[in-house]
Design a protein around this motif. Structure first.
Motif, PDB file in Angstrom:
ATOM      1  N   MET A  36      14.898   2.026   7.772  1.00 33.34           N
ATOM      2  CA  MET A  36      15.079   3.169   6.866  1.00 33.34           C
ATOM      3  C   MET A  36      13.992   3.073   5.797  1.00 33.34           C
ATOM      4  SD  MET A  36      19.238   3.109   6.488  1.00 33.34           S
ATOM      5  CE  MET A  36      19.321   1.340   6.174  1.00 33.34           C
ATOM      6  N   HIS A  37      13.039   3.978   5.853  1.00 27.91           N
ATOM      7  CA  HIS A  37      11.909   3.946   4.914  1.00 27.91           C
ATOM      8  C   HIS A  37      12.331   4.425   3.529  1.00 27.91           C
ATOM      9  CE1 HIS A  37       7.678   4.202   3.752  1.00 27.91           C
ATOM     10  NE2 HIS A  37       7.917   5.402   3.259  1.00 27.91           N
ATOM     11  N   SER A  38      13.405   5.193   3.464  1.00 26.52           N
ATOM     12  CA  SER A  38      13.899   5.678   2.177  1.00 26.52           C
ATOM     13  C   SER A  38      15.400   5.940   2.325  1.00 26.52           C
ATOM     14  CB  SER A  38      13.165   6.952   1.741  1.00 26.52           C
ATOM     15  OG  SER A  38      13.366   7.986   2.688  1.00 26.52           O
ATOM     16  N   PHE A  91      11.025   9.622   7.654  1.00 27.13           N
ATOM     17  CA  PHE A  91      10.490   8.653   6.694  1.00 27.13           C
ATOM     18  C   PHE A  91      11.072   8.939   5.312  1.00 27.13           C
ATOM     19  CE2 PHE A  91       6.956   7.940   9.716  1.00 27.13           C
ATOM     20  CZ  PHE A  91       6.946   6.568   9.695  1.00 27.13           C
ATOM     21  N   HIS A  92      11.162  10.242   4.982  1.00 26.75           N
ATOM     22  CA  HIS A  92      11.417  10.560   3.579  1.00 26.75           C
ATOM     23  C   HIS A  92      12.622  11.460   3.358  1.00 26.75           C
ATOM     24  CE1 HIS A  92       7.004   9.538   3.492  1.00 26.75           C
ATOM     25  NE2 HIS A  92       7.587   8.625   2.748  1.00 26.75           N
ATOM     26  N   HIS A  93      13.453  11.039   2.415  1.00 25.06           N
ATOM     27  CA  HIS A  93      14.496  11.899   1.883  1.00 25.06           C
ATOM     28  C   HIS A  93      13.859  12.774   0.792  1.00 25.06           C
ATOM     29  CE1 HIS A  93      16.774   8.819   3.880  1.00 25.06           C
ATOM     30  NE2 HIS A  93      17.907   9.444   3.650  1.00 25.06           N
ATOM     31  N   ASN A 108       0.804  -1.231   0.000  1.00 20.09           N
ATOM     32  CA  ASN A 108       0.000   0.000   0.000  1.00 20.09           C
ATOM     33  C   ASN A 108       0.836   1.280   0.000  1.00 20.09           C
ATOM     34  OD1 ASN A 108       0.992   0.173   2.573  1.00 20.09           O
ATOM     35  ND2 ASN A 108      -0.971  -0.047   3.623  1.00 20.09           N
ATOM     36  N   VAL A 109       2.140   1.177  -0.316  1.00 25.17           N
ATOM     37  CA  VAL A 109       3.019   2.342  -0.125  1.00 25.17           C
ATOM     38  C   VAL A 109       3.263   3.147  -1.404  1.00 25.17           C
ATOM     39  CG1 VAL A 109       5.354   3.060   0.531  1.00 25.17           C
ATOM     40  CG2 VAL A 109       4.154   1.357   1.895  1.00 25.17           C
ATOM     41  N   ASN A 110       3.623   2.481  -2.486  1.00 24.71           N
ATOM     42  CA  ASN A 110       4.109   3.230  -3.640  1.00 24.71           C
ATOM     43  C   ASN A 110       3.777   2.487  -4.926  1.00 24.71           C
ATOM     44  OD1 ASN A 110       5.384   5.322  -4.973  1.00 24.71           O
ATOM     45  ND2 ASN A 110       7.384   5.012  -4.044  1.00 24.71           N
ATOM     46  N   GLY A 124      10.301   0.884   0.056  1.00 24.94           N
ATOM     47  CA  GLY A 124       9.261   1.260  -0.894  1.00 24.94           C
ATOM     48  C   GLY A 124       9.581   2.499  -1.705  1.00 24.94           C
ATOM     49  N   HIS A 125      10.801   3.006  -1.572  1.00 25.70           N
ATOM     50  CA  HIS A 125      11.197   4.213  -2.301  1.00 25.70           C
ATOM     51  C   HIS A 125      12.502   3.982  -3.076  1.00 25.70           C
ATOM     52  CE1 HIS A 125       8.188   7.021  -0.770  1.00 25.70           C
ATOM     53  NE2 HIS A 125       8.285   6.385   0.374  1.00 25.70           N
ATOM     54  N   PRO A 126      12.465   3.117  -4.118  1.00 22.51           N
ATOM     55  CA  PRO A 126      13.665   2.978  -4.943  1.00 22.51           C
ATOM     56  C   PRO A 126      14.046   4.320  -5.566  1.00 22.51           C
ATOM     57  CG  PRO A 126      11.810   1.720  -5.863  1.00 22.51           C
ATOM     58  CD  PRO A 126      11.335   2.343  -4.603  1.00 22.51           C
ATOM     59  N   PHE A 134      -0.672   7.338   0.519  1.00 17.18           N
ATOM     60  CA  PHE A 134       0.772   7.494   0.682  1.00 17.18           C
ATOM     61  C   PHE A 134       1.400   8.100  -0.579  1.00 17.18           C
ATOM     62  CE2 PHE A 134       0.354   3.881   3.893  1.00 17.18           C
ATOM     63  CZ  PHE A 134       0.265   4.766   4.938  1.00 17.18           C
ATOM     64  N   HIS A 135       1.719   7.262  -1.587  1.00 16.01           N
ATOM     65  CA  HIS A 135       2.521   7.761  -2.700  1.00 16.01           C
ATOM     66  C   HIS A 135       1.926   7.388  -4.053  1.00 16.01           C
ATOM     67  CE1 HIS A 135       5.484   8.819   0.279  1.00 16.01           C
ATOM     68  NE2 HIS A 135       5.491   7.574   0.726  1.00 16.01           N
ATOM     69  N   GLY A 136       2.564   7.903  -5.122  1.00 16.59           N
ATOM     70  CA  GLY A 136       2.046   7.638  -6.453  1.00 16.59           C
ATOM     71  C   GLY A 136       3.077   7.880  -7.537  1.00 16.59           C
TER      72      GLY A 136
HETATM   73 FE   LIG Z   1       6.929   6.752   2.038  1.00 19.94          FE
END
Ligand SMILES: [Fe+2]
Length: 488
Positions: free
Chosen positions: A229-231, A296-298, A133-135, A179-181, A480-482
């Protein structure tokens, strides 16, 4: 005033209330004007179902994944939404039982857990899918939804039907993914990592060409205490892993049958550790320390002279994670009930690679922010000026109440705000042949609490004024993201 407060309460609750309907609409009703040059599809992913008849998830992150598609053509917008038919979704629908997730765990025997792990380590394709459900990314010509379990879910970009688990064509194994390649424009490849727990825990950094399903290892980094590390960040030549002191207790994670969130331990005395890895050699070339923080986010990172600039949406502790339980979120009345992050810039001096130097940060904005985007195509891994984010509004403090455009060169900002509305992650789409960095539009799905429906908002990125909006027939829980793609 009373009616305003009542609407705000309703809105907060709706942001975390299940959306059960799945619809397909050719032409959403439009107010204002959607630029005719805007052509393509916006895919959004997020949690949209939080309970069965008998039981409810406790944590926002465990809501079941729904994918939405907004397709733009000739100033019109078509819309479709569907739940991903993942294993947790089908289990919930057939048994009425909740599945294990980020905070939720269903008891299984040690034998079953070891069997499952052994099959995965041997590369067995069990077909099991996770609550991704993240990205959303497009890899190897397939659209897929991601979470932190290492198996993405493939879906059809037109019908949004679920096609099943995505398996890489290699032997790289890990328990926890990201979830953030990060996309490398020059090499046309994604960079990502998986954490593998075992007698020796390792971060496994890899690259995969955008058209391929075969990963190649960049570096295997042994680590005594792996961190959540989420990202992460990538510059032209370096990958930066920022180890916040939110430590993953690997033994309970593997053998204890615990949910991931129950295996996290906040240990601020460790401080935050920046690992700089050369993208091409895989060598760790420097380490830096800072005071404890969590992000969470860079936002972006780039090389400038002998320094690496790393911009984070960071806070002193992981409040957002621990305050994202559904019950308190639904009744939030203060901004600190839904805490956001500071816009922090860390500078890593590469001329002193041998010492584990202490680094500090500067604030790039007075706004508290989250879900930040930039003009990715032009500014990813480069110096940049503008960022777009959700933030709190002083007059509407219960939840993310406004969108902001931040000029990081002079610490100024502009806001888009409307009472009773709660915007989601902004996404920048560049205008064709645009010359300025902010020549384009901002897209955001906004919950209108008064109307109990959401709308797709289109802002002129330069003026940050509304161009148009298109209402959906239903509300959309906060996502979350898209991903925006021009081709579909
Ligand atoms: Fe995220």
């Amino acid at each position: 005033m009373l009616s305003t407060m009542s609407s705000a309460q309703l809105g907060v609750e709706l942001a975390f209330t299940s959306l059960n309907s799945e619809v397909e609409i050719d032409d959403l009703p439009i107010e204002g004007n959607i630029p005719r040059w805007l052509k393509g599809s916006l895919f959004r992913n997020g949690p949209a179902k939080f309970e069965t008849g008998q039981a409810s998830y406790n944590h926002w992150f465990d809501g079941l994944a729904m994918v939405h598609r907004y397709s733009f053509r000739d100033g019109q917008i078509a819309y479709r939404n569907r739940f991903l038919r993942t294993s947790p979704y089908t289990q919930m629908m057939s048994t009425g039982q909740l599945s294990s997730g980020f905070e939720t765990v269903q008891p299984t025997s040690l034998g079953k857990r070891i069997l499952k792990m052994s099959l995965e380590m041997l590369g067995q394709k069990t077909g099991q899918t996770y609550n991704t459900n993240v990205n959303v990314i497009c890899l190897a010509d397939q659209f897929m939804a991601l979470t932190e379990q290492p198996v993405p879910t493939v879906f059809d970009p037109i019908t949004l039907e679920t096609r099943g688990a995505f398996y890489f064509d290699d032997t790289l194994f890990g328990h926890l993914s990201c979830g953030h390649p990060q996309y490398d424009d020059q090499q046309q490849e994604y960079i990502n990592y998986v954490t593998c727990f075992g007698p020796i825990n390792t971060y496994n950094l890899y690259r995969v060409k955008a058209t391929s399903r075969q990963r190649s290892l960049i570096a295997r980094i042994p680590v005594r205490s792996p961190c959540y590390m989420h990202s992460f960040a990538a510059t032209e030549n370096f990958i930066i892993l920022v180890e916040f002191p939110l430590v993953v207790k690997s033994l309970p994670a593997i053998f204890g049958g615990k949910a991931p969130m129950q295996c996290l331990s906040w240990e601020p005395r460790r401080g935050t550790n920046f690992r700089v890895i050369h993208k091409h050699s895989g060598d760790q070339v420097a380490r830096f320390q800072s005071e404890a923080c969590f992000a969470f986010h860079h936002i972006n990172a780039y090389e400038e002279g002998n320094e690496i600039v790393v911009d984070l949406a960071a806070s002193d502790q992981p409040d957002l994670m621990y305050k994202s339980y559904l019950k308190p979120l639904k009744s939030a009345t203060r901004s600190k009930d839904h805490p956001l992050a500071e816009y922090r810039r860390y500078r890593l001096p590469l001329q002193k690679p041998s010492c584990k130097a202490e680094v500090g940060y500067e604030l790039l904005s007075e706004q508290l922010i989250e879900m930040v985007c930039i003009n990715q195509g032009r500014c990813r891994s480069r110096d940049y000026r503008y960022a777009y984010a959700v933030s709190h509004n002083r007059n509407w403090p219960t939840l993310v109440g406004q969108l902001v455009k931040i000029d990081v060169k002079n610490c100024s900002d502009q806001a888009w705000f409307e009472p009773n509305t709660y915007p989601g992650e902004p996404l920048f789409v560049a205008a064709p042949n645009g010359t300025a960095e902010d020549d384009g539009v901002i897209l955001s799905v906004v919950l209108d609490a008064a109307k109990e429906r959401s709308f797709l908002l289109v802002l002129h990125a330069q003026s940050f004024k509304e161009l148009g909006r298109a209402y959906l027939p239903h509300h959309v829980p906060l996502e979350f993201h898209g991903l925006f793609v021009e081709e579909i």
